[in-house]
Scaffold this active site. Structure first.
Site, short mmCIF file in Angstrom:
data_model
loop_
_atom_site.label_atom_id
_atom_site.label_comp_id
_atom_site.label_asym_id
_atom_site.label_seq_id
_atom_site.Cartn_x
_atom_site.Cartn_y
_atom_site.Cartn_z
N LYS A 193 2.19 -4.78 -16.06
CA LYS A 193 2.19 -4.08 -16.03
C LYS A 193 1.60 -3.32 -14.40
O LYS A 193 1.19 -5.10 -14.32
CB LYS A 193 0.61 -2.79 -16.70
CG LYS A 193 1.11 -2.51 -18.29
CD LYS A 193 1.88 -1.19 -18.57
CE LYS A 193 2.53 -2.13 -19.70
NZ LYS A 193 2.26 -1.21 -21.24
N THR A 194 2.15 -2.21 -14.13
CA THR A 194 2.10 -2.47 -12.31
C THR A 194 0.71 -2.73 -11.55
O THR A 194 0.42 -2.56 -10.30
CB THR A 194 2.32 -0.97 -11.80
OG1 THR A 194 1.75 0.07 -12.70
CG2 THR A 194 3.46 -0.60 -11.78
#
Ligand SMILES: *Cc1c(COP(=O)(O)O)cnc(C)c1O
Length: 391
Positions: A193-194
């Site tokens: 994920k970011t």
């Protein structure tokens, strides 16, 4: 023939689809925790929650062990249970819907909008019945759903809105940050994920009662957390007020998260730059549809999901993926619609014919690598390989 020609500049090394961006600052922060004598939920978790609240401007942030845990805490805090129906898009990861089953409620899958692959507000509206209590919608790839439409629907029918924002940090919608679009928001800090803590998640809300409930349920239904119990100001006494879960985040993970949050503008800028390079480099490839904002928003670019020519079937997509693999480019497919999985199909009875948009778009989608540590050369290799593979 195209097959024998290959991309112009074949890579010697395989480019993975995803790779976490962990630098010396994350490593130093983790080592500091390891040496501190306090490994589980403690000061770093409190700092991480405070930093996220400050960054997003939300009133409450509850760190937990995964995005799925954050979603579970959300549906639990909302008081959902047996007999309640919750509307969920079919085009998402199973976590979005499985948490509805955790509390004994019933997920009602609905179709998506072709424009952004997010929940169709029209389909959601058509699915509202007397037992509907909530909607959980995911911002696929980090592009916000039509939250204005969803809020209107929620107001009319008195529904709780939950944002599965596993992809959406730090996206904005008409200038409003993630964390403010729904009644409750779940972030994921999974490795791809970011922002990553290896595993981790956070529940965001402006409603103190929900956050208080989530904090209790996050740690065994105990009315105080472990830091208060064992810290220098703690006492031996505690009270169990509910059958809670073991969903707390460690200080090891939170220390990583604090650094990742400080670096979020930098990593998002690089993702955005890579997306722009793809969009420019692939603009002239016939048949491809490229991702981009469909409303006044800025995405997080968690995914770069392109779509092959309309009418491409599963075999055509498989051939395309095979060519990218031959060019040593990692790819993925987001997502296999939930109604196609045995559990949702066989146990819950969802049928393909009820999701025509998801069925059609699923066969065309391909996600390209997009992460900060990719070099410009990596990006150019992907563009060359996709151009060749799409011929
Ligand atoms: C990653 C993801 C989740 C779950 O996050 P975890 O932290 O892995 O539990 C939920 N929903 C979507 C759409 C995701 O991609």
């Amino acid at each position: 023939m195209a097959e024998s020609r290959g991309p112009d500049h074949p890579r010697t090394e395989f480019l993975p689809f995803a790779r976490p961006d962990i630098g010396p600052r994350e490593i130093a922060a983790v080592v500091e925790v390891l040496e501190s004598g306090w490994l589980t939920s403690g000061p770093r978790v409190k700092d991480f929650e405070a930093a996220m609240k400050a960054r997003l401007g939300v009133a409450e942030a509850v760190a937990c062990s995964s995005g799925t845990a954050a979603l579970h805490l959300a549906v639990e805090a909302a008081g959902l249970g047996p007999g309640d129906e919750v509307i969920v898009p079919t085009f998402t990861f199973t976590a979005t819907a499985e948490v509805v089953r955790y509390v004994g409620a019933t997920p009602v899958l609905v179709d998506i909008d072709a424009a952004d692959l997010n929940i169709s507000v029209g389909a959601a509206s058509a699915a509202v019945g007397p037992r509907t209590r909530a909607i959980i919608a995911a911002d696929i790839g980090g592009f916000p759903c039509d939250w204005t439409g969803l809020r209107r629907l929620a107001q009319v029918h008195d529904l709780v809105l939950i944002d599965d924002a596993a992809h959406a940090l730090p996206a904005t919608l008409e200038g409003v940050s993630v964390g403010h679009w729904a009644d409750m928001t779940a972030l994921s800090f999974y490795a791809t994920k970011t922002l990553t803590t290896g595993e981790g998640g956070m529940l965001l809300t402006d409603r103190a009662a929900w956050a208080d409930r989530a904090r209790v349920m996050r740690l065994h239904g105990i009315a105080q957390d472990a830091w208060n119990r064992y810290g220098e100001h703690g006492t031996w006494y505690y009270e169990v007020v509910a059958p809670g879960f073991k969903y707390n985040l460690t200080d090891i993970a939170a220390a990583m998260g604090l650094v990742q949050l400080e670096r979020l503008d930098e990593t998002t800028a690089r993702r955005t730059q890579i997306a722009a390079m793809y969009t420019t480099g692939l603009a002239s490839v016939a048949g491809l549809s490229l991702p981009g904002a469909t409303r006044a928003d800025s995405g997080s670019w968690h995914l770069y999901t392109l779509r092959l020519a309309p009418g491409t079937d599963a075999a055509g997509r498989e051939e395309f993926l095979g060519r990218l693999k031959a060019a040593r480019i990692g790819t993925s497919v987001h997502f296999i619609p939930l109604h196609r999985h045995p559990y949702y199909h066989e146990d819950l009875g969802f049928r393909r014919e009820d999701f025509p948009v998801a069925e059609r778009e699923f066969e065309r989608v391909v996600s390209l690598p997009i992460y900060p540590s990719m070099s410009d050369r990596d990006v150019a290799d992907v563009i060359a390989a996709v151009t060749w593979a799409a011929e």
